[in-house]
Design a protein around this motif. Structure first.
Motif, PDB file in Angstrom:
ATOM      1  N   GLY A 159      12.784   2.555 -16.216  1.00  0.00           N
ATOM      2  CA  GLY A 159      12.696   1.212 -15.652  1.00  0.00           C
ATOM      3  C   GLY A 159      11.966   0.252 -16.572  1.00  0.00           C
ATOM      4  O   GLY A 159      12.426  -0.866 -16.809  1.00  0.00           O
ATOM      5  N   VAL A 160      10.836   0.690 -17.102  1.00  0.00           N
ATOM      6  CA  VAL A 160      10.063  -0.194 -17.981  1.00  0.00           C
ATOM      7  C   VAL A 160      10.849  -0.478 -19.251  1.00  0.00           C
ATOM      8  O   VAL A 160      10.928  -1.620 -19.714  1.00  0.00           O
ATOM      9  N   ARG A 161      11.476   0.564 -19.790  1.00  0.00           N
ATOM     10  CA  ARG A 161      12.170   0.386 -21.073  1.00  0.00           C
ATOM     11  C   ARG A 161      13.435  -0.447 -20.949  1.00  0.00           C
ATOM     12  O   ARG A 161      13.870  -1.045 -21.931  1.00  0.00           O
ATOM     13  N   ALA A 212      14.651 -10.538 -22.441  1.00  0.00           N
ATOM     14  CA  ALA A 212      14.817 -11.992 -22.326  1.00  0.00           C
ATOM     15  C   ALA A 212      13.963 -12.538 -21.181  1.00  0.00           C
ATOM     16  O   ALA A 212      13.438 -13.656 -21.263  1.00  0.00           O
ATOM     17  N   LEU A 213      13.801 -11.745 -20.109  1.00  0.00           N
ATOM     18  CA  LEU A 213      12.988 -12.203 -18.976  1.00  0.00           C
ATOM     19  C   LEU A 213      11.503 -12.189 -19.340  1.00  0.00           C
ATOM     20  O   LEU A 213      10.749 -13.094 -18.966  1.00  0.00           O
ATOM     21  N   LEU A 214      11.105 -11.147 -20.074  1.00  0.00           N
ATOM     22  CA  LEU A 214       9.699 -11.090 -20.513  1.00  0.00           C
ATOM     23  C   LEU A 214       9.405 -12.273 -21.439  1.00  0.00           C
ATOM     24  O   LEU A 214       8.376 -12.939 -21.316  1.00  0.00           O
ATOM     25  N   ARG A 215      10.348 -12.516 -22.337  1.00  0.00           N
ATOM     26  CA  ARG A 215      10.175 -13.608 -23.284  1.00  0.00           C
ATOM     27  C   ARG A 215      10.066 -14.942 -22.525  1.00  0.00           C
ATOM     28  O   ARG A 215       9.198 -15.768 -22.813  1.00  0.00           O
ATOM     29  N   ALA A 216      10.950 -15.137 -21.542  1.00  0.00           N
ATOM     30  CA  ALA A 216      10.938 -16.393 -20.800  1.00  0.00           C
ATOM     31  C   ALA A 216       9.614 -16.566 -20.066  1.00  0.00           C
ATOM     32  O   ALA A 216       9.003 -17.639 -20.107  1.00  0.00           O
ATOM     33  N   ALA A 217       9.145 -15.507 -19.415  1.00  0.00           N
ATOM     34  CA  ALA A 217       7.884 -15.612 -18.675  1.00  0.00           C
ATOM     35  C   ALA A 217       6.726 -15.914 -19.624  1.00  0.00           C
ATOM     36  O   ALA A 217       5.879 -16.764 -19.337  1.00  0.00           O
ATOM     37  N   ASP A 273       5.017 -10.316 -12.302  1.00  0.00           N
ATOM     38  CA  ASP A 273       6.194 -11.154 -12.038  1.00  0.00           C
ATOM     39  C   ASP A 273       7.467 -10.645 -12.693  1.00  0.00           C
ATOM     40  O   ASP A 273       8.562 -11.055 -12.303  1.00  0.00           O
ATOM     41  N   VAL A 274       7.348  -9.814 -13.717  1.00  0.00           N
ATOM     42  CA  VAL A 274       8.566  -9.335 -14.380  1.00  0.00           C
ATOM     43  C   VAL A 274       8.689  -7.809 -14.311  1.00  0.00           C
ATOM     44  O   VAL A 274       9.637  -7.289 -13.727  1.00  0.00           O
ATOM     45  N   THR A 275       7.721  -7.104 -14.873  1.00  0.00           N
ATOM     46  CA  THR A 275       7.886  -5.648 -14.985  1.00  0.00           C
ATOM     47  C   THR A 275       7.988  -4.983 -13.614  1.00  0.00           C
ATOM     48  O   THR A 275       8.909  -4.192 -13.370  1.00  0.00           O
ATOM     49  N   PHE A 276       7.075  -5.297 -12.700  1.00  0.00           N
ATOM     50  CA  PHE A 276       7.110  -4.626 -11.388  1.00  0.00           C
ATOM     51  C   PHE A 276       8.411  -4.873 -10.634  1.00  0.00           C
ATOM     52  O   PHE A 276       9.058  -3.919 -10.190  1.00  0.00           O
TER      53      PHE A 276
END
Ligand SMILES: Nc1ncnc2c1ncn2[C@@H]1O[C@H](COP(=O)(O)OP(=O)(O)O)[C@@H](O)[C@H]1O
Ligand SMILES: [Mg+2]
Lengths: 275, 265
Positions: free
Chosen positions: A163-165, A170-175, A188-191
């Motif tokens: 799941g983490v990998r 792109a979502l992590l980058r955006a956040a 807000d993203v990983t969980f």
């Protein structure tokens, strides 16, 4: 005295072309019930006709009376013991497996160091360790808790890593771009991104954990549903033995439906299969 | 003499960047003044997104400096927002919560409802107020990028970074959205960096075009675009002039990239 000819009235629409009736619409509801009833009837009839030695198999009515026996006797305390073993083992598997899996998924060198080991352990039939765990933790609930924990922890770790990998970079980058700090990125993203993997992990862990409880009690115990099933089997109390098996089936179905409901709530944002 | 001048919106000085052994950007320098609308154009893979990430503080140059309003950009600080080619909307958040995402981090002083109010205001600007409670997957690509635009404009950035924002849209949706972006930029008055591989898009929207060479990238051309109004009789001729000049350079670079790809295989 009319000049125009009257047309004959139109024929009423034929019933068969209309809406399907209740029986047709609700086939999904009654068909399985009828199927089960037919199977039980044939089963009972064959048993009464002497199709098998009653030591080896039981008729539905015998299983039912075995069930009544169990509910009258040790069932509730057995279930309490097994439930406790299962719950504590799962708690350890999730409490350790989730953070370990997430750490392994986020930290590259940790992942590279441990991934082969974890995969090897996951594919090993760890139940062969049960006798050793009995030596370590005794005949009581300790060895069963350990059994559940080590059986259930690997699917948890593996799914959390996955799941983490697979969290969309792109979502992590955006956040990050919008100013999320380390904690906010997790929250807000990983969980949310790993939630579906977490649910799969729980589902697999429950399956493994139930096997671990029963097998653990089967091999060496003095109480618990697995112990009871084995004791009845050995005493050729076939009706009660099969009733115990049925109870296990019902419990698994109930737990799995609870997981499904939780999944629906937690991942409402995902497209469901029917969409 | 001695009057304090405001620093340029962006100052890129002698910037070099590599991924491992491969140099992507090779000693690039340029400045962007406040209020400028700059298009960065170049063959794909030349390092446009990388350069944009450095302006956003997500990546750091190996050498040289990138300054935004005179300071090293850091994520979480400063008045910037980015629009992404792939939209990058959180699938588990509603449209409204997605638009409020930047405000969440950049305006912790506001209450949840205040942030929602601002987000709603910007959703209205992109015509999506009625979709506020839906999830991104229920929206078409064009609608999703409107959400991306609303999210960016909602933080009222002084610098807007756009990385091929119309690249994932069909031609008609892209056309419509380009006009909307132009209107929003005029209305909100920002410095804008637009990464694109579309020459016409660059000419239509921007006041200046920077053309990057195939990697390791340098600045191949730097053109200020001054077009007369569209109904002027000179518009077409001027437009063609710019387009011919930029295209002759761009074609070289694209061919260089292609030749390299062919040799790599
Ligand atoms: N994380 C990364 N690791 C290694 N190489 C990368 C990475 N990101 C991009 N690249 C490479 O760097 C080059 C420039 O990428 P990018 O800035 O995305 O180009 P552009 O946006 O101009 O198409 C490309 O050749 C790409 O393959
Ligand atoms: Mg790019």
């Amino acid at each position: 005295m009319t000049t125009t000819e009257r047309l004959p009235p139109l024929a009423p629409p034929r019933r068969t072309a209309g809406r399907p009736g209740w029986w047709q619409r609700r086939r999904g509801l009654w068909a399985p019930v009828v199927t089960v009833a037919v199977i039980l009837t044939i089963w009972e009839a064959l048993g009464r006709a002497g199709a098998w030695d009653p030591l080896f198999f039981a008729r539905p009515t015998e299983i039912w009376s075995g069930f009544l026996h169990l509910t009258d006797g040790p069932l509730w305390s057995d279930l309490a013991v097994s439930g406790q073993e299962f719950a504590l083992g799962m708690l350890i598997a999730l409490g350790v497996g989730v953070p370990v899996g997430m750490a392994l998924g986020s930290i590259r060198w940790l992942y590279q160091s441990f991934d082969p080991i974890i995969n090897a352990l996951y594919s090993t039939p760890i139940l062969v360790l049960t006798p050793l765990l009995v030596v370590w933790f005794g005949l009581g609930i300790g060895s069963k808790i350990a059994n559940v924990a080590i059986m259930a922890i690997f699917p948890v770790i593996i799914n959390m890593i996955e799941g983490v990998r697979t969290t969309d970079p792109a979502l992590l980058r955006a956040a990050r771009s919008f100013g999320a700090g380390r904690l906010a990125l997790y929250k807000d993203v990983t969980f949310p991104a790993v939630t579906p993997f977490f649910i799969t992990a729980v589902r697999l862990a429950i399956g493994k954990g139930m096997i671990a409880v029963v097998v653990g009690e089967y091999i060496a115990a003095t109480e618990g549903i697995g112990y009871r099933i084995r004791a009845d089997a050995e005493a050729f109390n076939t009706g009660r033995y099969l009733a115990g098996v049925m109870i296990m089936v019902v419990i698994s179905v109930l737990i799995m439906s609870a997981v499904k409901m939780a999944e629906k709530r937690l991942t409402a944002w995902r497209p469901s299969i029917s969409e | 003499m001695g009057r304090a001048t405001t620093p340029p919106a962006i100052e890129v000085s002698d910037v070099t960047f590599s991924y491992g052994e491969t140099t992507i950007i090779d000693r690039v320098s340029f400045q962007v003044e406040e209020g400028e609308f700059l298009s960065l154009i170049g063959p794909s893979g030349c390092g446009k997104s990388t350069l944009l990430a450095m302006m956003d503080g997500v990546l750091e140059p190996d050498s040289g400096t990138v300054l935004v309003e005179g300071r090293t950009p850091n994520t979480g600080e400063g008045s910037r927002a980015t629009v992404f080619q792939g939209f990058a909307l959180m699938p588990w958040k509603t449209v409204l919560d997605n638009v409020a995402l930047g405000l969440r981090y950049k305006r912790p002083d506001l209450s949840r409802t205040e942030r929602a109010d601002i987000a709603m205001e910007y959703l209205e600007k992109v015509g999506l107020a009625s979709s506020a409670r839906r999830y991104p997957r229920h929206l078409s690509g064009g609608m999703q990028q409107r959400v991306g635009l609303a999210r960016a404009f909602a933080v009222q950035p002084r610098l807007l970074l756009m990385d091929e924002p119309f690249g994932a849209l069909d031609a008609q949706n892209a056309e419509v959205l380009r006009d909307e972006v132009q209107a929003l930029v005029e209305q909100e008055g920002r410095s804008v960096i637009l990464v694109t591989h579309n020459l016409d898009e660059a000419l239509q929207l921007s006041s200046r075009v920077l053309l990057m060479s195939a990697g390791p990238s340098t600045i191949r051309d730097d053109v200020s675009v001054e077009l007369p109004s569209r109904d002027s009789p000179h518009y077409a001729a001027r437009y063609d002039e710019y387009r011919t000049r930029l295209w002759s350079h761009l074609r070289d670079e694209v061919e260089t990239t292609r030749a390299r790809e062919r040799n790599a295989v």
